[in-house]
Scaffold this motif. Structure first.
Motif, mmCIF file in Angstrom:
data_model
loop_
_atom_site.group_PDB
_atom_site.id
_atom_site.type_symbol
_atom_site.label_atom_id
_atom_site.label_comp_id
_atom_site.label_asym_id
_atom_site.label_seq_id
_atom_site.Cartn_x
_atom_site.Cartn_y
_atom_site.Cartn_z
ATOM 1 N N GLN A 193 0.957 -1.230 -0.076
ATOM 2 C CA GLN A 193 -0.261 0.546 -0.320
ATOM 3 C C GLN A 193 0.917 1.085 0.310
ATOM 4 O O GLN A 193 0.410 2.076 -0.717
ATOM 5 N N GLY A 227 -10.799 -6.907 -0.091
ATOM 6 C CA GLY A 227 -9.576 -6.910 0.695
ATOM 7 C C GLY A 227 -8.713 -6.386 1.174
ATOM 8 O O GLY A 227 -7.737 -6.414 1.881
ATOM 9 N N THR A 242 -9.041 0.608 -1.375
ATOM 10 C CA THR A 242 -9.724 1.239 -0.600
ATOM 11 C C THR A 242 -9.075 2.806 -0.140
ATOM 12 O O THR A 242 -8.881 4.589 -0.433
HETATM 13 P P1 ADP Z 1 -10.300 -3.483 -1.165
HETATM 14 O O1 ADP Z 1 -11.197 -1.814 -1.712
HETATM 15 O O2 ADP Z 1 -8.945 -3.745 -1.556
HETATM 16 O O3 ADP Z 1 -11.536 -4.668 -1.769
HETATM 17 P P2 ADP Z 1 -10.249 -2.337 1.658
HETATM 18 O O4 ADP Z 1 -9.374 -1.109 0.999
HETATM 19 O O5 ADP Z 1 -12.052 -2.093 0.930
HETATM 20 O O6 ADP Z 1 -9.945 -3.225 0.117
HETATM 21 O O7 ADP Z 1 -10.113 -2.882 2.613
HETATM 22 C C1 ADP Z 1 -10.319 -3.762 3.556
HETATM 23 C C2 ADP Z 1 -10.344 -3.327 4.664
HETATM 24 O O8 ADP Z 1 -8.939 -3.812 4.878
HETATM 25 C C3 ADP Z 1 -11.531 -2.860 4.839
HETATM 26 O O9 ADP Z 1 -12.122 -2.975 6.472
HETATM 27 C C4 ADP Z 1 -10.157 -2.235 5.842
HETATM 28 O O10 ADP Z 1 -10.325 -1.016 6.598
HETATM 29 C C5 ADP Z 1 -8.797 -2.715 5.960
HETATM 30 N N1 ADP Z 1 -7.481 -2.800 5.530
HETATM 31 C C6 ADP Z 1 -7.084 -1.484 5.144
HETATM 32 N N2 ADP Z 1 -5.459 -1.374 5.131
HETATM 33 C C7 ADP Z 1 -5.079 -2.213 5.809
HETATM 34 C C8 ADP Z 1 -4.256 -2.333 6.490
HETATM 35 N N3 ADP Z 1 -3.039 -1.433 6.121
HETATM 36 N N4 ADP Z 1 -4.097 -2.858 7.764
HETATM 37 C C9 ADP Z 1 -5.354 -3.580 8.271
HETATM 38 N N5 ADP Z 1 -6.352 -2.870 7.411
HETATM 39 C C10 ADP Z 1 -6.888 -2.094 6.863
#
Ligand code: ADP
Ligand code: MG
Length: 672
Positions: free
Chosen positions: A252, A278, A282
């Motif tokens: 990220q 996940g 986002t």
């Molecule tokens: P995507 O958009 O790729 O499907 P999201 O951004 O919705 O994934 O993230 C999925 C979940 O993981 C969310 O609940 C988010 O808050 C959490 N999350 C995102 N980055 C991290 C991180 N670095 N460490 C822990 N949890 C995270």
């Protein structure tokens, strides 16, 4: 040169070709056969029994004909081929009987049956071939033979006017024919080997031209930037990141840096952010949007469905809770009065971020100062739709997010003008899903497993199959499974049902119940809505798993990937056919989305993944994205090296460069 000016063409020839869009000498020379039939005559002792071959020989005598039924005649006769005495059988060619005479030359295509004494023929000819290869064109009103005749005349008359796009250096390095030779061999081949050599050269040229066009876009975008450099506030961005309830993963972090670099540079960002559901895309998009907003620019987020628009709206509202950012949602269900107000604020600049579906690219949506467009699952939009939003300023930075792993073959061709960032590791300590592929007879083990998981407080998805696109059957099946499941687990669990016939509201009601653990087992037809996030759901059972594609199975498995508990995916299938078994084996053994995507591509073709409209953009005549995967890879490397060494800009490459440049000009004009 127009075909109708050539003296050896009859008006009938010209008319037939014209109807197929072939008007000029060049049209005809680049109109290639739809296939080639190899009539290379082989020796009897080289033939394999049962395989289609062409043999020749001398007739040993007259043929006898037997009329088996009204519409079936069987003709038999003997030939001598290199000393072998062979009995030939052919159906429904009794009208050729008088031609079969002692001592006459005969050529037969067909196969040996059981041994080398009996040949079942499908074609007979009595003339010795001038070429082993017959080109098939299938143009109405003109025979394949005639087309070849015309081509031969034209080739010898006009070959000196052919222009070779490929520099000598490349032809030598890659062992390619000259254009002249390729055109000769594809149009008037003597052997199948000539056809192959010609095809290789033509494919190479076709792919190289395409890759150079695409990379030229990228080159100009980066080296002659025309966009705006957005001077975002790094402190505000860092503060935001610090306040997140977690630290960014290193993937990220890297993606964020790539994107912020793009934003602050003067070139237009065109970046794909790839990561499975996940993986945390986002949050990365949110950081990019905040950066833009910190410099007083607006951001837009475009998603393919209303459900997703709503979800994103709440997610971003929550993420930006403590920031002073005005986020609005614009979907088709928003009333016109409210819509007017939103549009007014958007134009005045009091809206910072707008989230919506297609409604975002209607004419009356006017931004005050748009700085960044984020599209989610953008391959699900039509080309036109995408262009028009980004067209609200064609130099606007564009971030594309995708949870669908895009196989490399497509990435280097379709997305050649994009930069790509990957999030490969999942955030948190998410464990790999344990996947098991089971036969129906072992399903009881799975049912017991479900019971155990429910006792531990976990939740379960059960996916019912898609039955050959039959909604009615799918629904009936889902209801059956639902009823049975309900009965089977009545003492331990509540069961819900979700299917395609429910309204969006009804679906949401069931999903809410599942999310709040009012129901523990969710029975669902096919794919569960994108973006569903129930962390407590640890198992997914996919019934008749062979009915789903590889990518679909992997995507469904992703539903249980977000849990901190050990999660499971069961593929239950009674399929006995080999390819289905192989597919399920692959999904069981592999969790790498890219490997699966590549396999899926080979299985289904590009159009299925990207939609015909987008893959249709690559208008390859000779090459094929899937079959010519290795060539694509090789040519892609060459294209990269040309730009890297600046060779592409030397005289030797002038023809290719002009082509790429003209394409660039045209695309630009279309966007403006
Ligand atoms: P995507 O958009 O790729 O499907 P999201 O951004 O919705 O994934 O993230 C999925 C979940 O993981 C969310 O609940 C988010 O808050 C959490 N999350 C995102 N980055 C991290 C991180 N670095 N460490 C822990 N949890 C995270
Ligand atoms: Mg998401």
């Amino acid at each position: 040169m127009e075909l109708n000016t050539l003296d050896f063409m009859t008006s009938k020839d010209v008319l037939a070709l014209k109807r197929s869009g072939i008007n000029t000498v060049n049209d005809l020379l680049t109109f290639y056969p739809s296939r080639f039939v190899n009539y290379t005559v082989v020796s009897v002792n080289e033939c394999i029994i049962g395989e289609n071959v062409t043999i020749d020989g001398i007739c040993e005598g007259k043929a006898s004909v037997y009329n088996a039924k009204n519409n079936l005649s069987i003709m038999t006769f003997y030939i001598d081929s290199e000393g072998y005495n062979i009995k030939v059988t052919i159906f429904n060619r009794h009208f050729l009987r008088t031609k079969i005479l002692y001592g006459k030359y005969i050529r037969l295509t067909g196969k040996f049956d059981k041994d080398y004494t009996k040949f079942i023929a499908s074609e007979i000819s009595f003339d010795e071939l001038t070429s082993d290869v017959v080109s098939v064109y299938n143009v109405k009103g003109i025979t394949d033979k005639r087309i070849r005749e015309i081509k031969e005349k034209i080739y010898y008359k006009y070959s000196n006017t052919l222009i070779d796009f490929l520099p000598k250096e490349i032809q030598e390095k890659y062992n390619l024919l000259s254009y002249d030779a390729a055109i000769k061999f594809i149009n008037i081949p003597d052997t199948i080997e000539e056809v192959e050599l010609a095809r290789k050269r033509l494919k190479f040229e076709e792919i190289l031209k395409y890759q150079l066009k695409v990379k030229y876009m990228l080159y100009v975008r980066k080296n002659y930037p025309e966009g705006v450099a957005i001077a975002y506030n790094p402190n505000r961005v860092d503060e935001f990141i610090k306040k997140l309830p977690f630290t960014l993963t290193s993937d990220q972090e890297k993606c964020k840096n790539d994107i912020l670099h793009d934003i602050s540079s003067r070139y237009k960002m065109n970046r794909l952010l790839q990561g499975e559901v996940g993986s945390g895309k986002t949050v990365v998009a949110a950081i990019a949007l905040l950066a833009v907003v910190s410099a007083n620019y607006q951001g837009a987020i475009m998603v393919p469905t209303e459900v997703l628009a709503n979800q994103h709206y709440y997610t971003f509202k929550k993420l930006f809770e403590k920031e002073n950012i005005n986020i609005v949602l614009l979907t088709s269900s928003i009333l016109s009065k409210e819509r007017k107000l939103i549009l007014k604020q958007l134009e005045e600049g009091t809206v910072n971020i707008i989230i919506g579906t297609h409604s975002l690219f209607q004419k009356d949506v006017i931004f005050n100062r748009l700085g960044l467009v984020v599209t989610d699952e953008e391959h699900r939009f039509g080309v036109r739709q995408r262009v028009s939003l980004v067209g609200k300023g064609y130099l606007i930075d564009h971030l594309k997010m995708s949870a669908t792993p895009i196989p490399r073959t497509l990435a280097i061709s379709l997305l050649g003008d994009s930069d790509i960032s990957f999030i490969k590791t999942m955030p948190g300590h998410k464990k790999e899903v344990i996947t098991k592929y089971l036969d129906y007879s072992h399903r009881h083990m799975v049912f017991e497993h479900i019971r155990e998981e429910i006792k531990r407080g976990r939740q379960i998805y059960i996916i019912t199959p898609m039955i050959n696109d039959s909604d009615v059957m799918d629904l009936k099946n889902a209801i059956d499974v639902f009823e049975n499941t309900k009965r089977y687990y009545q003492d331990v669990a509540k069961v819900g049902l979700i299917h395609g016939k429910l309204s969006a509201q009804e679906k949401k009601a069931v999903m809410d119940q599942f999310e709040s653990n009012e129901i523990q087992i969710l029975v669902s037809t096919s794919v569960i809505e994108v973006g569903v996030n129930v962390v407590n759901a640890t198992s997914i059972v996919i019934l008749d798993a062979d009915r789903f594609g590889i990518a679909q199975l992997h995507q469904m498995r992703g539903r249980v990937r977000r849990s901190d508990y050990q999660s499971y995916c069961f593929l239950i299938s009674k399929a006995e056919n080999e390819t289905a078994i192989k597919r399920l084996d692959l999904v069981e053994k592999t969790s790498d989305g890219f490997v699966l995507a590549e396999a899926d591509l080979l299985n289904r073709g590009a159009g299925d993944i990207f939609g015909e409209r987008q893959t249709g953009n690559i208008d390859f005549k000779v090459a094929n994205l899937i079959e010519d995967k290795d060539l694509l890879e090789e040519v892609n490397e060459l294209a990269d090296s040309l730009f890297a060494s600046k060779k592409f800009f030397t005289d030797e490459y002038k023809l290719l460069l002009d082509m790429a440049h003209n394409n660039y000009q045209q695309t630009k004009e279309n966007l403006e």
